[in-house]
Motif scaffolding. Structure first.
Motif, PDB file in Angstrom:
ATOM      1  N   ASP A 151     -21.278  65.684  92.781  1.00  0.00           N
ATOM      2  CA  ASP A 151     -22.478  65.505  93.601  1.00  0.00           C
ATOM      3  C   ASP A 151     -23.424  64.457  93.037  1.00  0.00           C
ATOM      4  O   ASP A 151     -23.344  64.059  91.880  1.00  0.00           O
TER       5      ASP A 151
ATOM      6  N   VAL B  53     -18.905  60.437  92.912  1.00  0.00           N
ATOM      7  CA  VAL B  53     -19.299  61.498  93.846  1.00  0.00           C
ATOM      8  C   VAL B  53     -18.120  61.822  94.754  1.00  0.00           C
ATOM      9  O   VAL B  53     -17.201  61.025  94.904  1.00  0.00           O
TER      10      VAL B  53
ATOM     11  N   GLU C  42     -26.795  67.190  94.635  1.00  0.00           N
ATOM     12  CA  GLU C  42     -26.120  68.157  95.524  1.00  0.00           C
ATOM     13  C   GLU C  42     -25.501  67.530  96.771  1.00  0.00           C
ATOM     14  O   GLU C  42     -24.821  68.226  97.530  1.00  0.00           O
ATOM     15  N   ASP C  43     -25.688  66.253  97.000  1.00  0.00           N
ATOM     16  CA  ASP C  43     -25.030  65.605  98.147  1.00  0.00           C
ATOM     17  C   ASP C  43     -23.607  65.184  97.771  1.00  0.00           C
ATOM     18  O   ASP C  43     -23.300  65.035  96.588  1.00  0.00           O
ATOM     19  N   TYR C  44     -22.799  64.953  98.776  1.00  0.00           N
ATOM     20  CA  TYR C  44     -21.442  64.366  98.682  1.00  0.00           C
ATOM     21  C   TYR C  44     -20.344  65.306  98.201  1.00  0.00           C
ATOM     22  O   TYR C  44     -19.187  64.903  98.142  1.00  0.00           O
ATOM     23  N   ARG C  45     -20.646  66.558  97.845  1.00  0.00           N
ATOM     24  CA  ARG C  45     -19.609  67.407  97.249  1.00  0.00           C
ATOM     25  C   ARG C  45     -18.399  67.599  98.155  1.00  0.00           C
ATOM     26  O   ARG C  45     -17.285  67.794  97.690  1.00  0.00           O
ATOM     27  N   ASN C  46     -18.620  67.600  99.470  1.00  0.00           N
ATOM     28  CA  ASN C  46     -17.539  67.933 100.393  1.00  0.00           C
ATOM     29  C   ASN C  46     -16.694  66.739 100.831  1.00  0.00           C
ATOM     30  O   ASN C  46     -15.787  66.898 101.645  1.00  0.00           O
TER      31      ASN C  46
END
Ligand code: 5GP
Ligand code: MG
Length: 175
Positions: A160, A155, A163-167
């Motif tokens: 992701d 991640v 959908e979490d952690y992408r940034n």
């Protein structure tokens, strides 16, 4: 599940710099005068990789996007590639370089290679930041590769989990 740091932002930057140098020097010879390389970024995962890599390229480029999904919710690939968005430019007559952040089963690249390849591009290559060779189900050639990684669920830096952690600036693995 815990988040374990795996590849830090400095290493990602080093990998990107090495890839961009090689790509720039190759395409400097391939592109005709006034020709641009069509860079196709695979959404959503390669968003950050693409943004960083294209800023390091020294040949003229145009940018386009495709959106595919092979992972549904969770950490297991569904095994099926869903094609959600096509490029807006015509592949025909263009030198195309596809950017993906990671090659896993090989299905995504195999699918894109056939689809874009059928539309008569002048050339078609893939650049991936990471590859998990132990997970390959379809044999694919990776023209430009940052580095290989072991079979971990990653991640961050575009990748992701639901959908979490992408940034996140660095790449971690979940365990
Ligand atoms: P393939 O079609 O080669 O199996 O998988 C390609 C896509 O699956 C990658 O571009 C990426 O979006 C997703 N993927 C593969 N491995 C991982 C991983 O470890 N973590 C996450 N978050 N996505 C992955
Ligand atoms: Mg991807």
């Amino acid at each position: 599940m815990k988040v374990h740091p795996f590849i830090n932002a400095e290493e990602i930057d080093r990998l990107n710099t090495t890839l961009a140098k090689k790509i720039s020097s190759d395409y400097q010879n391939i592109l005709a005068e006034k020709e641009s390389l069509l860079v196709v970024i695979t959404l959503k995962g390669a968003l950050l990789f693409g943004a960083d890599l294209i800023r390091k390229l020294t040949v003229p480029i145009h940018v386009d996007f495709v959106r595919l999904a092979s992972y549904g919710a969770g950490i297991k690939s569904s095994g099926e590639v869903r094609f959600l968005k096509d490029i807006e430019s015509s592949p025909e007559g263009n030198h195309i370089l596809v950017l993906d952040e990671i090659i896993d089963s090989g299905r995504t690249w195999d699918f894109l290679r056939k689809r874009l390849g059928a539309a008569n591009p002048k050339s078609l290559k893939i650049c991936a930041l990471l590859s998990k060779p132990s997970r390959r189900e379809i044999e694919v050639t990776i023209d430009y590769l940052g580095r290989e990684v072991e079979d971990k669920f990653l991640v961050g830096y575009g990748l992701d989990f639901n959908e979490d952690y992408r940034n996140l600036k660095e790449i971690s693995y979940l365990e």
